[in-house]
Design an enzyme around this catalytic site. Structure first.
Site, PDB file in Angstrom:
ATOM      1  N   ASP A  37       0.830  -1.216   0.000  1.00  0.00           N
ATOM      2  CA  ASP A  37       0.000   0.000   0.000  1.00  0.00           C
ATOM      3  C   ASP A  37       0.862   1.264   0.000  1.00  0.00           C
ATOM      4  O   ASP A  37       1.969   1.276   0.544  1.00  0.00           O
ATOM      5  CB  ASP A  37      -0.913  -0.012   1.245  1.00  0.00           C
ATOM      6  CG  ASP A  37      -2.033   1.004   1.132  1.00  0.00           C
ATOM      7  OD1 ASP A  37      -2.372   1.414  -0.002  1.00  0.00           O
ATOM      8  OD2 ASP A  37      -2.575   1.398   2.181  1.00  0.00           O
TER       9      ASP A  37
ATOM     10  N   HIS B  93       2.374   3.303  -9.106  1.00  0.00           N
ATOM     11  CA  HIS B  93       2.092   1.883  -9.350  1.00  0.00           C
ATOM     12  C   HIS B  93       3.252   1.224 -10.097  1.00  0.00           C
ATOM     13  O   HIS B  93       3.621   0.084  -9.824  1.00  0.00           O
ATOM     14  CB  HIS B  93       0.790   1.727 -10.138  1.00  0.00           C
ATOM     15  CG  HIS B  93      -0.422   2.196  -9.373  1.00  0.00           C
ATOM     16  ND1 HIS B  93      -0.635   1.871  -8.054  1.00  0.00           N
ATOM     17  CD2 HIS B  93      -1.471   2.981  -9.736  1.00  0.00           C
ATOM     18  CE1 HIS B  93      -1.776   2.424  -7.638  1.00  0.00           C
ATOM     19  NE2 HIS B  93      -2.297   3.104  -8.640  1.00  0.00           N
TER      20      HIS B  93
ATOM     21  N   LEU C  99      10.196 -20.986  -4.496  1.00  0.00           N
ATOM     22  CA  LEU C  99       9.342 -20.033  -3.770  1.00  0.00           C
ATOM     23  C   LEU C  99       7.968 -20.051  -4.425  1.00  0.00           C
ATOM     24  O   LEU C  99       7.852 -20.072  -5.649  1.00  0.00           O
ATOM     25  CB  LEU C  99       9.938 -18.620  -3.873  1.00  0.00           C
ATOM     26  CG  LEU C  99       9.050 -17.471  -3.400  1.00  0.00           C
ATOM     27  CD1 LEU C  99       8.970 -17.443  -1.879  1.00  0.00           C
ATOM     28  CD2 LEU C  99       9.574 -16.121  -3.898  1.00  0.00           C
TER      29      LEU C  99
HETATM   30  C1  IPE Z   1      -5.475  -2.600  -0.153  1.00  0.00           C
HETATM   31  O1  IPE Z   1      -5.140  -1.277  -0.311  1.00  0.00           O
HETATM   32  C2  IPE Z   1      -5.504  -3.285  -1.493  1.00  0.00           C
HETATM   33  C3  IPE Z   1      -4.199  -3.493  -2.128  1.00  0.00           C
HETATM   34  C4  IPE Z   1      -3.032  -3.200  -1.635  1.00  0.00           C
HETATM   35  C5  IPE Z   1      -4.276  -4.139  -3.416  1.00  0.00           C
HETATM   36  P1  IPE Z   1      -6.241  -0.134  -0.473  1.00  0.00           P
HETATM   37  O2  IPE Z   1      -5.486   1.137  -0.648  1.00  0.00           O
HETATM   38  O3  IPE Z   1      -7.202  -0.510  -1.532  1.00  0.00           O
HETATM   39  O4  IPE Z   1      -6.992  -0.181   0.934  1.00  0.00           O
HETATM   40  P2  IPE Z   1      -7.820   0.936   1.695  1.00  0.00           P
HETATM   41  O5  IPE Z   1      -8.825   1.465   0.728  1.00  0.00           O
HETATM   42  O6  IPE Z   1      -6.850   1.985   2.121  1.00  0.00           O
HETATM   43  O7  IPE Z   1      -8.413   0.228   2.871  1.00  0.00           O
HETATM   44  C1  IPE Z   2      -1.548   0.350  -3.413  1.00  0.00           C
HETATM   45  O1  IPE Z   2      -1.362   1.729  -3.488  1.00  0.00           O
HETATM   46  C2  IPE Z   2      -1.862  -0.252  -4.764  1.00  0.00           C
HETATM   47  C3  IPE Z   2      -3.252  -0.722  -4.889  1.00  0.00           C
HETATM   48  C4  IPE Z   2      -4.202  -0.612  -3.996  1.00  0.00           C
HETATM   49  C5  IPE Z   2      -3.600  -1.371  -6.121  1.00  0.00           C
HETATM   50  P1  IPE Z   2      -2.575   2.750  -3.445  1.00  0.00           P
HETATM   51  O2  IPE Z   2      -2.977   3.045  -4.849  1.00  0.00           O
HETATM   52  O3  IPE Z   2      -3.650   2.275  -2.550  1.00  0.00           O
HETATM   53  O4  IPE Z   2      -1.856   4.030  -2.830  1.00  0.00           O
HETATM   54  P2  IPE Z   2      -2.440   4.997  -1.711  1.00  0.00           P
HETATM   55  O5  IPE Z   2      -2.896   4.156  -0.579  1.00  0.00           O
HETATM   56  O6  IPE Z   2      -3.569   5.748  -2.364  1.00  0.00           O
HETATM   57  O7  IPE Z   2      -1.286   5.877  -1.354  1.00  0.00           O
HETATM   58 MG    MG Z   3      -4.062   2.468  -0.583  1.00  0.00          MG
END
Ligand code: IPE
Ligand code: IPE
Ligand code: MG
Length: 243
Positions: A12, A29, A123
């Site tokens: 995240d 990303h 792995l």
């Molecule tokens: C969780 O992250 C999903 C992934 C890392 C794929 P999100 O960014 O979607 O989660 P919330 O919305 O902060 O809970």
């Molecule tokens: C995690 O990063 C990737 C996915 C959820 C796919 P985010 O896109 O949630 O990044 P933040 O949380 O908005 O910083």
């Molecule tokens: Mg996120």
């Protein structure tokens, strides 16, 4: 040091990492994919047998169309670019999550990754894609109901092990350690059944900043934990410690 057999990661913070650099979210990303590559190597180096990564949740469809399409594009790119290398390094790829409703080219790539690498043993890389824990549990309940109607399951004797066999993670050990980056301290529908007794480590770095050092730091934190699973530590029981 006790090494976890299975590490699961909520990757995240890509968006916030990009924002902090004045970049578009997609750049975050992309950088996140690079961090994933490094993490696969770090896990193999540390002798971790299972690595599960949360790549796209069933709730992530609620993001703007352009971001969803960037994420789909990056998954395709990751598999196309990295599959040969993963295979060469002995990585077995398995994908969990709902396959129905995915674009046919994505579904085909996921299948190709799984079938090409199915005999590898170094792995196990489990990619949680279009995955949501509640969705997984409801799909399992549906499969059980259908098997019951066919007379293949007796619901009165259904055990936890039997139930787990209907989840996407059938045959995969529960995660010993769940790591989440970006400072958020929540599970976001990631492996709710499987993480019932997992150790949790929350790191403040954004996912694109995640390195082998962060990974090893999480392993050290894990090694210092005392896992009880609702019981007592064996040394206490042996010594007859009463309280
Ligand atoms: C969780 O992250 C999903 C992934 C890392 C794929 P999100 O960014 O979607 O989660 P919330 O919305 O902060 O809970
Ligand atoms: C995690 O990063 C990737 C996915 C959820 C796919 P985010 O896109 O949630 O990044 P933040 O949380 O908005 O910083
Ligand atoms: Mg996120």
């Amino acid at each position: 040091m006790s090494t976890p057999e299975h590490v699961a990661i909520i990757m995240d913070g890509n968006g916030r990492w990009a924002k902090s650099r004045g970049l578009p979210r997609v750049a975050g990303h992309r950088a996140g994919v690079e961090a994933l590559r490094k993490t696969v190597r770090a896990a193999a180096d540390q002798g971790v047998r299972w690595l599960t990564v949360y790549a796209f949740s069933s709730e992530n469809w609620s993001r703007p169309k352009s971001e969803v399409s960037d994420l789909m594009g990056l998954l395709k790119l990751f598999i196309r670019r990295d599959l040969a290398e993963l295979h060469h390094s002995g990585v077995r790829v398995k994908v969990i999550g709902e396959r129905d409703g995915l674009a046919p080219d994505i579904a085909a790539l996921l299948e190709e990754a799984e079938s090409l690498t199915s005999n590898n043993r170094k792995l196990n890389l489990v990619i949680a894609f279009n995955y949501g824990g509640r969705d997984e549990i409801v799909r399992a309940a549906r499969k059980i109901a259908e098997a019951t109607l066919r007379g293949e399951v007796d619901p009165r004797s259904l055990s936890q092990e039997d139930f787990a066999g209907f989840l996407d993670t059938a045959g995969i050990p529960d995660p010993d350690l769940v790591v989440r980056t970006s400072g958020e301290q929540r599970m976001s529908n990631f492996l709710p059944w499987q993480s019932g007794y997992s150790e949790l480590v929350f790191l403040s770095c954004y996912w694109p900043e995640f390195t082998a050092e962060h990974f090893n730091d999480a392993l050290r934190q894990y090694a210092s934990r005392e896992r009880r699973f609702g019981g007592r530590m064996p040394q206490d029981v042996e010594r007859g410690v009463a309280s």
